[in-house]
Design a protein around this motif. Sequence first.
Motif, mmCIF file in Angstrom:
data_model
loop_
_atom_site.group_PDB
_atom_site.id
_atom_site.type_symbol
_atom_site.label_atom_id
_atom_site.label_comp_id
_atom_site.label_asym_id
_atom_site.label_seq_id
_atom_site.Cartn_x
_atom_site.Cartn_y
_atom_site.Cartn_z
ATOM 1 N N UNK A 1 0.827 -1.205 0.000
ATOM 2 C CA UNK A 1 0.000 0.000 0.000
ATOM 3 C C UNK A 1 0.861 1.255 0.000
ATOM 4 N N UNK A 2 0.228 2.375 -0.296
ATOM 5 C CA UNK A 2 0.933 3.657 -0.305
ATOM 6 C C UNK A 2 1.621 3.880 1.043
ATOM 7 N N UNK A 3 2.894 4.235 0.998
ATOM 8 C CA UNK A 3 3.643 4.488 2.233
ATOM 9 C C UNK A 3 4.431 3.294 2.726
ATOM 10 N N UNK A 4 4.138 2.103 2.183
ATOM 11 C CA UNK A 4 4.906 0.908 2.595
ATOM 12 C C UNK A 4 6.358 1.058 2.149
ATOM 13 N N UNK A 5 7.264 0.661 3.041
ATOM 14 C CA UNK A 5 8.691 0.769 2.709
ATOM 15 C C UNK A 5 9.185 -0.500 2.045
ATOM 16 N N UNK A 6 9.955 -0.327 1.000
ATOM 17 C CA UNK A 6 10.607 -1.477 0.372
ATOM 18 C C UNK A 6 11.966 -1.675 1.038
ATOM 19 N N UNK A 7 12.505 -2.892 0.968
ATOM 20 C CA UNK A 7 13.836 -3.099 1.562
ATOM 21 C C UNK A 7 14.878 -2.233 0.862
ATOM 22 N N UNK A 8 15.938 -1.910 1.574
ATOM 23 C CA UNK A 8 17.007 -1.149 0.940
ATOM 24 C C UNK A 8 17.651 -2.031 -0.132
ATOM 25 N N UNK A 9 18.223 -1.380 -1.113
ATOM 26 C CA UNK A 9 18.771 -2.089 -2.272
ATOM 27 C C UNK A 9 19.747 -3.181 -1.843
ATOM 28 N N UNK A 10 20.625 -2.830 -0.915
ATOM 29 C CA UNK A 10 21.659 -3.771 -0.490
ATOM 30 C C UNK A 10 21.050 -5.016 0.166
ATOM 31 N N UNK A 11 20.015 -4.791 0.993
ATOM 32 C CA UNK A 11 19.410 -5.921 1.707
ATOM 33 C C UNK A 11 18.694 -6.852 0.742
ATOM 34 N N UNK A 12 17.924 -6.279 -0.205
ATOM 35 C CA UNK A 12 17.197 -7.132 -1.156
ATOM 36 C C UNK A 12 18.176 -7.884 -2.060
ATOM 37 N N UNK A 13 19.255 -7.189 -2.458
ATOM 38 C CA UNK A 13 20.272 -7.848 -3.290
ATOM 39 C C UNK A 13 20.921 -9.001 -2.528
ATOM 40 N N UNK A 14 21.176 -8.794 -1.233
ATOM 41 C CA UNK A 14 21.773 -9.868 -0.420
ATOM 42 C C UNK A 14 20.809 -11.039 -0.295
ATOM 43 N N UNK A 15 19.534 -10.741 -0.061
ATOM 44 C CA UNK A 15 18.542 -11.810 0.094
ATOM 45 C C UNK A 15 18.407 -12.651 -1.174
ATOM 46 N N UNK A 16 18.504 -11.978 -2.329
ATOM 47 C CA UNK A 16 18.341 -12.693 -3.599
ATOM 48 C C UNK A 16 19.668 -13.215 -4.140
ATOM 49 N N UNK A 17 20.764 -12.786 -3.522
ATOM 50 C CA UNK A 17 22.080 -13.227 -3.975
ATOM 51 C C UNK A 17 22.436 -12.684 -5.344
ATOM 52 N N UNK A 18 22.038 -11.445 -5.608
ATOM 53 C CA UNK A 18 22.338 -10.818 -6.899
ATOM 54 C C UNK A 18 23.038 -9.486 -6.662
ATOM 55 N N UNK A 19 23.479 -8.853 -7.751
ATOM 56 C CA UNK A 19 24.214 -7.597 -7.620
ATOM 57 C C UNK A 19 23.281 -6.464 -7.198
ATOM 58 N N UNK A 20 23.828 -5.527 -6.452
ATOM 59 C CA UNK A 20 23.012 -4.384 -6.000
ATOM 60 C C UNK A 20 22.527 -3.553 -7.184
ATOM 61 N N UNK A 21 23.325 -3.498 -8.250
ATOM 62 C CA UNK A 21 22.929 -2.723 -9.433
ATOM 63 C C UNK A 21 21.634 -3.238 -10.044
ATOM 64 N N UNK A 22 21.442 -4.549 -9.953
ATOM 65 C CA UNK A 22 20.242 -5.168 -10.527
ATOM 66 C C UNK A 22 18.994 -4.683 -9.783
ATOM 67 N N UNK A 23 19.080 -4.690 -8.454
ATOM 68 C CA UNK A 23 17.937 -4.225 -7.651
ATOM 69 C C UNK A 23 17.750 -2.727 -7.841
ATOM 70 N N UNK A 24 18.866 -1.994 -7.876
ATOM 71 C CA UNK A 24 18.778 -0.543 -8.054
ATOM 72 C C UNK A 24 18.077 -0.206 -9.373
ATOM 73 N N UNK A 25 18.373 -0.988 -10.409
ATOM 74 C CA UNK A 25 17.733 -0.722 -11.704
ATOM 75 C C UNK A 25 16.232 -0.994 -11.633
ATOM 76 N N UNK A 26 15.859 -2.082 -10.950
ATOM 77 C CA UNK A 26 14.431 -2.397 -10.797
ATOM 78 C C UNK A 26 13.713 -1.266 -10.067
ATOM 79 N N UNK A 27 14.344 -0.739 -9.014
ATOM 80 C CA UNK A 27 13.737 0.356 -8.251
ATOM 81 C C UNK A 27 13.628 1.612 -9.122
ATOM 82 N N UNK A 28 14.651 1.853 -9.941
ATOM 83 C CA UNK A 28 14.607 3.036 -10.833
ATOM 84 C C UNK A 28 13.437 2.914 -11.795
ATOM 85 N N UNK A 29 13.262 1.724 -12.350
ATOM 86 C CA UNK A 29 12.169 1.508 -13.308
ATOM 87 C C UNK A 29 10.810 1.722 -12.617
ATOM 88 N N UNK A 30 10.700 1.235 -11.398
ATOM 89 C CA UNK A 30 9.451 1.420 -10.652
ATOM 90 C C UNK A 30 9.201 2.897 -10.359
#
Lengths: 297, 120
Positions: B33-62
């Motif tokens: 919902x509006x106002x919900x916080x998404x995980x920080x880029x570094x944390x989501x990248x760590x959880x998924x085991x992928x590069x931080x740039x990948x998550x950062x790009x997804x967030x930019x697109x959103x």
Amino acid sequence: MSVEFLMLVPVVFLTVVGVVVLAVLAATARPSARLAAEVAAARRHANLTSLVATAAFLALGFLALGGLAADADVDGSRLTATAPLICAAVALVVLLVGELTWPRPTGVRRTALLNARTPLVLTRSRWACGLAAGSAALAALLGATGLAADETGRSLTRVFAGSDLGTRTHGAFPGWFYGVPQLAVLTVLLVLVALVIRTATHRPAVVSADLPTDNLLRRGSVVRALRVALSGVLVTLAGDLFIAGYGLNHVYDGGRAALGAIAMLAAGVLGIGALVALVIPAPRLRRELPAPPAVAA
Amino acid sequence: MTVAITIDLAAAAPAYEQIRTQVAGHIRAGRLEAGDKLPVVRALAADLGIATNTVARAYRELEVEGLVTRRRRVGTIVQDSAVPAPAAVQQLAKDLVAEARGVGLGDEQVVDIVRGALLA
């Protein structure tokens, strides 16, 4: 009984407490059969890290004990005065390595929970308050005893003005000679605690663990770091209070001597507090795991 | 409610696109919902085991899509303007998915059907 021997008390205290902690952990271990394989593996990793940290803590304690038994020189006594904090710092380094080597996600399909976690949320606890209060108290005590000590920084001297008695001196006393290294190690200790908390916050989530389980594992890591740091601080505070109180009691009469006796009594209470802190278990996994979270189709 | 995303590193779609579509899906479905916080880029990248740039790009697109916004000292949060789809549409989508799965269609096939309907 020499003052140097009395400084041995914190080390012996920590050694005994370490053995008790290991016994308690072994006795309360939960079966892994009802946990997901990844969660069980993560818990094994956490337990192994905790075990190694405790072993390092005890090994250093024994080394400090040996140094004292060999009737350490002045520099050795300064090392002994910082031994509890150094032991805690080494244990924190082990915990930090454990966090950095936490199991990483593998396989081609990977799941992550969309929850925003922060160090503040994980840290907010009585443990953090206790460590903050203990550190502040230690710094305040060292500041006060540093100002009260004579120019050697390791003795307490009373000058009798207008009397033939001259002076009365007692050492050891936690002046700047002992206080500065303790404050330096305390600073390193707190930085290490912050690093462990930060790493525990941002480490990968355990695959197949739901949010409560993942948070529980992270809180366990944070509490283990806070607990060992608090114990080191309390033992140091107890030792300093005892030595300072002993000095006051021997150099002064009347009110200040009574204050010294109270300080020695408080030191005993704090030493017991350090023991109690170490035997309180960190948050651990429960047998029942909640239902898995929603996954986008 | 805690929501999750799953990425498939062997899939044809890049990882950032999988993250983007799933986060957008959670927002459109009203699970975020509006106002919900998404995980920080570094944390989501760590959880998924992928590069931080990948998550950062997804967030930019959103962010470009207007679904999330990045605020200094707060992090990435769901935009106030990112309203979920109407309940009736969400129900129709759920019915479609249930029906398609019932007849043995895979998720990608369901998406293709919706795309096909959009092209009509």
